[in-house]
Design an enzyme around this catalytic site. Structure first.
Site, short mmCIF file in Angstrom:
data_model
loop_
_atom_site.label_atom_id
_atom_site.label_comp_id
_atom_site.label_asym_id
_atom_site.label_seq_id
_atom_site.Cartn_x
_atom_site.Cartn_y
_atom_site.Cartn_z
N LYS A 10 0.76 -1.27 0.20
CA LYS A 10 -0.03 -0.03 0.06
C LYS A 10 0.71 1.23 -0.20
O LYS A 10 2.18 1.09 0.51
CB LYS A 10 -1.01 -0.19 1.20
CG LYS A 10 -2.00 -1.17 1.19
CD LYS A 10 -2.72 -1.34 2.26
CE LYS A 10 -3.70 -2.46 2.57
NZ LYS A 10 -4.46 -2.55 3.63
N TYR A 50 -12.16 -3.06 -3.30
CA TYR A 50 -12.69 -3.07 -1.91
C TYR A 50 -14.17 -3.14 -1.91
O TYR A 50 -14.82 -2.70 -0.89
CB TYR A 50 -12.22 -1.95 -1.01
CG TYR A 50 -10.59 -2.24 -0.45
CD1 TYR A 50 -10.54 -3.44 0.11
CD2 TYR A 50 -9.97 -1.22 -0.57
CE1 TYR A 50 -9.12 -3.42 0.61
CE2 TYR A 50 -8.50 -1.22 -0.18
CZ TYR A 50 -8.19 -2.50 0.44
OH TYR A 50 -6.99 -2.86 1.08
N ASN A 123 -1.78 -0.51 7.44
CA ASN A 123 -1.00 -1.76 7.68
C ASN A 123 -0.04 -2.19 6.43
O ASN A 123 -0.10 -3.56 6.44
CB ASN A 123 -2.14 -2.75 8.15
CG ASN A 123 -3.05 -2.80 6.88
OD1 ASN A 123 -3.08 -2.28 5.77
ND2 ASN A 123 -4.26 -3.53 7.55
N HIS A 126 -1.70 -5.54 1.47
CA HIS A 126 -3.13 -6.27 1.30
C HIS A 126 -2.61 -7.84 0.91
O HIS A 126 -1.86 -7.74 0.05
CB HIS A 126 -3.84 -5.51 0.32
CG HIS A 126 -4.83 -6.51 -0.21
ND1 HIS A 126 -6.13 -6.58 0.54
CD2 HIS A 126 -5.32 -7.40 -1.33
CE1 HIS A 126 -7.00 -7.65 -0.06
NE2 HIS A 126 -6.40 -7.92 -1.16
N GLU A 137 -8.99 -11.43 -7.68
CA GLU A 137 -8.29 -10.15 -7.38
C GLU A 137 -7.24 -10.04 -8.31
O GLU A 137 -6.99 -9.16 -8.94
CB GLU A 137 -7.93 -10.13 -5.97
CG GLU A 137 -8.73 -9.77 -5.10
CD GLU A 137 -8.20 -9.89 -3.47
OE1 GLU A 137 -6.91 -10.12 -3.45
OE2 GLU A 137 -8.91 -9.16 -2.62
P1 AMP Z 1 -9.18 -6.11 4.50
O1 AMP Z 1 -9.77 -6.46 3.33
O2 AMP Z 1 -9.75 -6.71 5.87
O3 AMP Z 1 -7.75 -6.05 4.47
O4 AMP Z 1 -9.64 -4.82 4.95
C1 AMP Z 1 -9.44 -3.58 4.36
C2 AMP Z 1 -8.40 -2.64 4.93
O5 AMP Z 1 -9.27 -1.69 5.65
C3 AMP Z 1 -7.71 -3.03 5.85
O6 AMP Z 1 -6.32 -3.63 5.62
C4 AMP Z 1 -7.29 -1.97 6.85
O7 AMP Z 1 -6.34 -1.01 6.19
C5 AMP Z 1 -8.70 -1.14 6.66
N1 AMP Z 1 -9.51 -1.32 7.84
C6 AMP Z 1 -10.29 -2.46 8.20
N2 AMP Z 1 -11.14 -2.19 9.26
C7 AMP Z 1 -10.90 -0.98 9.73
C8 AMP Z 1 -11.57 -0.15 10.42
N3 AMP Z 1 -12.43 -0.80 11.39
N4 AMP Z 1 -10.93 1.09 10.70
C9 AMP Z 1 -10.11 1.72 9.95
N5 AMP Z 1 -9.63 0.88 8.79
C10 AMP Z 1 -9.91 -0.30 8.69
#
Ligand code: AMP
Length: 159
Positions: A10, A50, A123, A126, A137
Site C-alpha cells: 500500500k 474493496y 497496515n 493487502h 483479485e
Molecule cells: P481487509 O480487506 O480486511 O484487509 O480490510 C481492508 C483494509 O481496511 C484493512 O487492511 C485496513 O487497512 C482497513 N480497515 C479495516 N477495518 C478498519 C477499521 N475498522 N477502521 C479503519 N480501517 C480499517
C-alpha cells in the site's frame, strides 16, 4: 497445493521505502513472484477492489488511503501461497500482529487510533484472504500477458 495470491504494498509501504524489505521476505521464503507492477489507482478502481467494504463506516478513509499514492501490486505463486502470505503479513490490526510478520515488525496502528482519527488502519500490505478471492483479485489487477511462467531455484527444494 500450488496457489497464486495477490499482494498490494500500500502507499505507506511504498512511501516508507519498504518494498525491497517485503519482496526480500517473499523471495527468501521460497515463493515465486510471477507478476509485478506499480499502479496508482483511482476511486473507481478502489471500489472494485474493496467492494466488500463499500458500505462500511471506514470506507471513505480506506478509499483515501489506497488512492493516496502508488501501490506495488504483485502475484505470488507457491505451496499454500495464500495462507503463507497471510501468515507473513500478520493480523490486520498492527497492534495485534505478531513480531516477525510484516505488519508486526513495521506498523503500529490500532482500530481505536484509526477510528478516533477518522483514518484507515495503515497496515502496509493487502493479501488475498482465500484462493477464490485470490483468483478474482488477480483477474482484476493483472492481464494474463503480465503473468510469467518460469522456474526459480527454490522449486528444487520446496516442491
Ligand atoms: P481487509 O480487506 O480486511 O484487509 O480490510 C481492508 C483494509 O481496511 C484493512 O487492511 C485496513 O487497512 C482497513 N480497515 C479495516 N477495518 C478498519 C477499521 N475498522 N477502521 C479503519 N480501517 C480499517
Amino acid at each position: 497445493m500450488i496457489q497464486s495470491t495477490l499482494i498490494l504494498l500500500k502507499p505507506d509501504a511504498v512511501e516508507r521505502g519498504l518494498m525491497g524489505e517485503v519482496v526480500h521476505r517473499i523471495e527468501r521464503a521460497g515463493l515465486k513472484i510471477i507478476g509485478m507492477k506499480m499502479v496508482w489507482i483511482d476511486k473507481e478502481f478502489a471500489a472494485k477492489h474493496y467492494s466488500a467494504h463499500i458500505k462500511k463506516e471506514f470506507y471513505k478513509s480506506l478509499e483515501e488511503y489506497i488512492t493516496s499514492g502508488p501501490v506495488l501490486a504483485a502475484v505470488i505463486e507457491g505451496v499454500s501461497a495464500v495462507a503463507v502470505i497471510r501468515k507473513m503479513s500478520g493480523d490486520t490490526e498492527p497492534k495485534k500482529s505478531a513480531p516477525g510478520t510484516i505488519r508486526g515488525d513495521f506498523a503500529v496502528h490500532s482500530y481505536e487510533y484509526a477510528d478516533k482519527n477518522g483514518i484507515s488502519i495503515k497496515n502496509l500490505i493487502h493479501s488475498s484472504g482465500t484462493p477464490e478471492e485470490a483468483k478474482a483479485e488477480i483477474k482484476l489487477w493483472f492481464e494474463d500477458r503480465e503473468l510469467h511462467s518460469y522456474k526459480i531455484v527454490h522449486e528444487k527444494h520446496t516442491r
